[in-house]
Design an enzyme around this catalytic site. Structure first.
Site: not given
Length: 337
Positions: A10, A100, A285, A288-289, A309
């Protein structure tokens, strides 16, 4: 020097944040080109600059291309040192997105790191401060990370002005994270926050009502936290965390002008119910974190699909030599670094 194509997938800021973090952790210089090429306003934005500058300070590094709109950055890391670092992300730039990038670096310092970040604590396209505190941080602690986190002031769009304090100890006792099943749902906790200007309209309470209307018939909402806060901008946020036997699933939504408070809570309820219907152990979410930490400490996570992500993190980890892979509906890292 390692080369990273910032237009991968992306083409957003995640590739930049992860590349800089892995560069600092491995000691390998990196060139990131075509930064945010997939966005309508490509190149470095102010919050990306602040994340890079903070990373440079943490690892005593050097960089070129640090200016707004830059499409290419060369980052050369040095030694990661403990100490105190203040980061002003500016207006409502997301403090959790900056975290992050710099938190994995801080965990590898030679001593305790104290961070104070100012900017947006509850803003669009980023995890809320409550999501970080009550969903993400518990998973980090399971992996052996020692992180203390406090919200000092809330910052909503557009002025921001929020402040968080983060204290990090060196990550000495790494533990792999093995999450293939969420296990039994133990309860749901909600955190409804609104600026003082919205107290008379009971926005924090109405957000909770909208959430309970949809969720209470199906699941036990065990902890309800309502809070009104001083803030430079009028705003509200709502975070819900489903605490499961083996994991957590979190969602967060923001109040918007023209949107009823009940609908803000209802939107969070709808998203959480969808996440709970998903057999995976984490929300989309969170996957990906947590991936960079799986790359560093090992483990496996069941995930039916990868977000943009997550794909970016998988690619960057691979480029830096971490044996992270996605196959048969799960993310694996069998080798500990």
């Amino acid at each position: 020097m390692i080369e990273v194509d910032g237009s991968f997938g992306e083409g957003g800021g995640q590739i930049l944040r992860s590349s800089v973090a892995f560069s600092a952790l491995t000691g390998k210089p990196v060139r990131i080109s075509k930064i945010r090429a997939g966005r309508t306003n490509p190149g470095l934005m102010p919050q990306h600059l602040k994340a890079l500058e903070a990373a440079l300070q943490l690892c005593n590094g050097e960089a070129t291309g640090l200016e707004a709109g830059s499409m290419e950055v060369c980052f050369t890391p040095g030694d990661i040192m403990g100490g105190r670092l203040d980061v002003d992300v500016g207006t409502a730039g997301s403090v959790t997105l900056v975290l992050q990038c710099i938190l994995p670096i801080a965990l590898h310092a030679d001593g305790r790191v104290e961070l104070e970040l100012s900017g947006g604590t509850d803003v669009n396209w980023s995890p809320s401060a409550d999501y970080f505190h009550h969903a993400f941080k518990p998973l980090m602690e399971r992996m052996g990370c020692e992180v203390e986190f406090d919200v000092l002031e809330r910052g909503f769009y557009p002025r921001g002005g929020g402040r968080i304090s983060v204290r990090v100890r060196p990550w000495k006792n790494r533990r792999l994270l093995d999450l293939m099943e969420p296990g039994e749902l133990l309860g749901v906790d909600v955190y409804s926050v609104a600026s003082d200007q919205l107290r008379e309209r009971d926005v924090a309470g109405r957000q909770v009502k909208g959430f309970l209307k949809m969720v209470s018939p199906h699941h036990d909402v065990s902890g309800i936290h309502r809070e009104y806060v001083g803030s430079q901008s009028v705003g509200s946020s709502f975070t819900a965390v489903a605490v499961c036997e083996n994991s957590v699933k979190g969602v967060c939504t923001l109040g918007e002008r023209g949107i009823k408070a009940e609908d803000v809570g209802g939107k969070a309820a709808d998203t959480l119910l969808s996440e709970l219907a998903n057999p995976g152990p984490l929300d989309v979410h969170m996957v990906d974190q947590i991936m960079p930490y799986i790359a560093l400490a090992g483990g496996r996570i069941r995930s039916s699909a990868l977000s943009g992500h997550a794909r970016a993190n998988l690619e960057v980890a691979r480029i830096f030599g971490y044996p992270l892979r996605f196959e048969e509906g799960a993310i694996f890292n069998d080798v500990h670094h």
